[in-house]
Design a protein around this motif. Structure first.
Motif, PDB file in Angstrom:
ATOM      1  N   GLU A 129       0.829  -1.205   0.000  1.00  0.00           N
ATOM      2  CA  GLU A 129       0.000   0.000   0.000  1.00  0.00           C
ATOM      3  C   GLU A 129       0.866   1.259   0.000  1.00  0.00           C
ATOM      4  O   GLU A 129       0.522   2.259  -0.638  1.00  0.00           O
ATOM      5  CB  GLU A 129      -0.932  -0.012   1.214  1.00  0.00           C
ATOM      6  CG  GLU A 129      -2.013  -1.085   1.124  1.00  0.00           C
ATOM      7  CD  GLU A 129      -2.894  -1.138   2.357  1.00  0.00           C
ATOM      8  OE1 GLU A 129      -2.583  -0.423   3.337  1.00  0.00           O
ATOM      9  OE2 GLU A 129      -3.889  -1.890   2.350  1.00  0.00           O
ATOM     10  N   LYS A 134      -3.129   2.352  -2.030  1.00  0.00           N
ATOM     11  CA  LYS A 134      -4.230   1.464  -1.643  1.00  0.00           C
ATOM     12  C   LYS A 134      -5.207   1.240  -2.791  1.00  0.00           C
ATOM     13  O   LYS A 134      -5.722   0.145  -2.997  1.00  0.00           O
ATOM     14  CB  LYS A 134      -4.963   2.053  -0.433  1.00  0.00           C
ATOM     15  CG  LYS A 134      -5.953   1.100   0.204  1.00  0.00           C
ATOM     16  CD  LYS A 134      -6.489   1.648   1.507  1.00  0.00           C
ATOM     17  CE  LYS A 134      -7.437   0.643   2.154  1.00  0.00           C
ATOM     18  NZ  LYS A 134      -7.957   1.138   3.454  1.00  0.00           N
ATOM     19  N   GLU A 135      -5.465   2.293  -3.565  1.00  0.00           N
ATOM     20  CA  GLU A 135      -6.410   2.187  -4.676  1.00  0.00           C
ATOM     21  C   GLU A 135      -5.933   1.170  -5.709  1.00  0.00           C
ATOM     22  O   GLU A 135      -6.722   0.372  -6.227  1.00  0.00           O
ATOM     23  CB  GLU A 135      -6.593   3.552  -5.327  1.00  0.00           C
ATOM     24  CG  GLU A 135      -7.647   3.563  -6.428  1.00  0.00           C
ATOM     25  CD  GLU A 135      -7.851   4.953  -7.007  1.00  0.00           C
ATOM     26  OE1 GLU A 135      -8.463   5.050  -8.089  1.00  0.00           O
ATOM     27  OE2 GLU A 135      -7.389   5.939  -6.384  1.00  0.00           O
ATOM     28  N   GLN A 136      -4.637   1.185  -6.016  1.00  0.00           N
ATOM     29  CA  GLN A 136      -4.077   0.243  -6.991  1.00  0.00           C
ATOM     30  C   GLN A 136      -4.169  -1.190  -6.464  1.00  0.00           C
ATOM     31  O   GLN A 136      -4.484  -2.117  -7.212  1.00  0.00           O
ATOM     32  CB  GLN A 136      -2.618   0.599  -7.264  1.00  0.00           C
ATOM     33  CG  GLN A 136      -1.941  -0.244  -8.335  1.00  0.00           C
ATOM     34  CD  GLN A 136      -2.536  -0.020  -9.718  1.00  0.00           C
ATOM     35  OE1 GLN A 136      -2.916   1.107 -10.051  1.00  0.00           O
ATOM     36  NE2 GLN A 136      -2.627  -1.070 -10.520  1.00  0.00           N
ATOM     37  N   GLU A 138      -6.372  -2.388  -4.395  1.00  0.00           N
ATOM     38  CA  GLU A 138      -7.771  -2.830  -4.384  1.00  0.00           C
ATOM     39  C   GLU A 138      -8.247  -3.269  -5.762  1.00  0.00           C
ATOM     40  O   GLU A 138      -9.250  -3.977  -5.869  1.00  0.00           O
ATOM     41  CB  GLU A 138      -8.660  -1.693  -3.854  1.00  0.00           C
ATOM     42  CG  GLU A 138      -8.480  -1.456  -2.355  1.00  0.00           C
ATOM     43  CD  GLU A 138      -9.265  -0.273  -1.851  1.00  0.00           C
ATOM     44  OE1 GLU A 138      -9.773   0.520  -2.700  1.00  0.00           O
ATOM     45  OE2 GLU A 138      -9.373  -0.105  -0.619  1.00  0.00           O
ATOM     46  N   LYS A 139      -7.538  -2.855  -6.817  1.00  0.00           N
ATOM     47  CA  LYS A 139      -7.913  -3.253  -8.179  1.00  0.00           C
ATOM     48  C   LYS A 139      -7.256  -4.570  -8.601  1.00  0.00           C
ATOM     49  O   LYS A 139      -7.614  -5.124  -9.651  1.00  0.00           O
ATOM     50  CB  LYS A 139      -7.496  -2.161  -9.172  1.00  0.00           C
ATOM     51  CG  LYS A 139      -8.242  -0.852  -9.013  1.00  0.00           C
ATOM     52  CD  LYS A 139      -7.722   0.173 -10.006  1.00  0.00           C
ATOM     53  CE  LYS A 139      -8.421   1.511  -9.853  1.00  0.00           C
ATOM     54  NZ  LYS A 139      -7.872   2.523 -10.805  1.00  0.00           N
TER      55      LYS A 139
END
Length: 272
Positions: A129, A134-136, A138-139
């Protein structure tokens, strides 16, 4: 010369079939020797970008092939060797499109879960993360698979874990290896709890409780743990022994109480 040989080996590794992995260790050894000649087995400022990409590919093939060969020690070594490549600056790191970073890291997270190393699991996840965002993360389906499993384990939702390890929910063939190890670990934990909680269980109930496919599998599992299967039930010898010991303690305590009471009665008679 070494670069051309390395490209040929990578091509051979890519074409290896699941039933022909016996050639892989020799190919990987040759590939690592070629990387040494190119000073690319460990990334440095002088290592050329194309050599970095080839090195990462070789090590990723090594990691994934180790999983298929069920060699977790070799897989762990390859994962550790890959870390310097995964954390290179963006202008020098291998293309994300060509990288198996998500898959390899997801497999390592699943390995940590399968051996109960939750602290190590969260350390790796927090590092991801911090480096990728974190966004990457979660994908990434490969990362999210062990994350979902860990959440279900923390909730004690073993049925969710069981569901995640079946069929289309498993993101790739390699994940099936550790998923089965994880299920076996959970099954062992449930068995240990059952031994302490019940004197016996119907075989049909044990089948569902332990996520086994048939009553025959229950009997086989019971025998491996020293349980007794008879008359449609599973008996836990350890629980029976503890109950007998408890009964003996109660009887012994009762005898002491009776003897003391009789003694008091005799003293009262003497006084009267």
């Amino acid at each position: 010369m070494a670069e051309n040989e390395l490209k040929q080996i990578v091509s051979q590794l890519d074409s290896l079939k699941a039933n022909n992995l016996s050639e892989a260790p020799k190919l990987l050894s040759r590939a690592k020797l070629a990387l040494l000649n190119l000073n690319a087995l460990v990334p440095t400022e002088k290592t050329q970008p194309q050599h970095l990409a080839l090195a990462a590919s070789v090590l990723e093939y090594g990691a994934l092939i180790s999983i298929r060969l069920q060699d977790t020690d070799a897989f762990t070594r390859y994962f550790q060797q890959l870390q310097p490549f995964y954390f290179l600056p963006s202008d020098r790191s291998p293309s994300r499109r060509q990288s198996n970073q998500g898959k390899v890291t997801g497999l390592y997270l699943l390995l940590l879960l399968s051996v109960g190393d939750y602290a190590g699991f969260h350390t790796v996840l927090e590092g991801l993360e911090a480096s990728s965002g974190k966004e990457q993360i979660e994908k990434d389906d490969f990362i999210q698979y062990p994350v979902r499993l860990e959440q279900a384990l923390m909730e004690g939702s073993y049925d969710k874990v069981w569901g995640e390890t079946k069929g289309e929910r498993v993101p790739s063939e390699e994940f099936g290896v550790f998923s089965e190890v994880l299920v076996n670990t959970i099954r062992s934990e449930i068995a240990s709890c059952s031994e302490r909680a019940y004197p016996s269980l119907p075989i049909s109930n044990a089948k569902n409780l332990l996520f086994l496919d048939s009553e025959g599998a229950v009997i086989q599992f019971a025998q491996s743990r020293g349980w007794v299967a008879k008359e449609g039930r599973i008996y836990f010898p350890q629980q029976e022994e503890e109950m007998l010991a408890a009964q003996k303690d109660v009887m012994s305590s009762s005898n002491v109480v009776i003897e003391n009471t009789l003694g008091y009665a005799r003293k009262l008679e003497t006084i009267v």
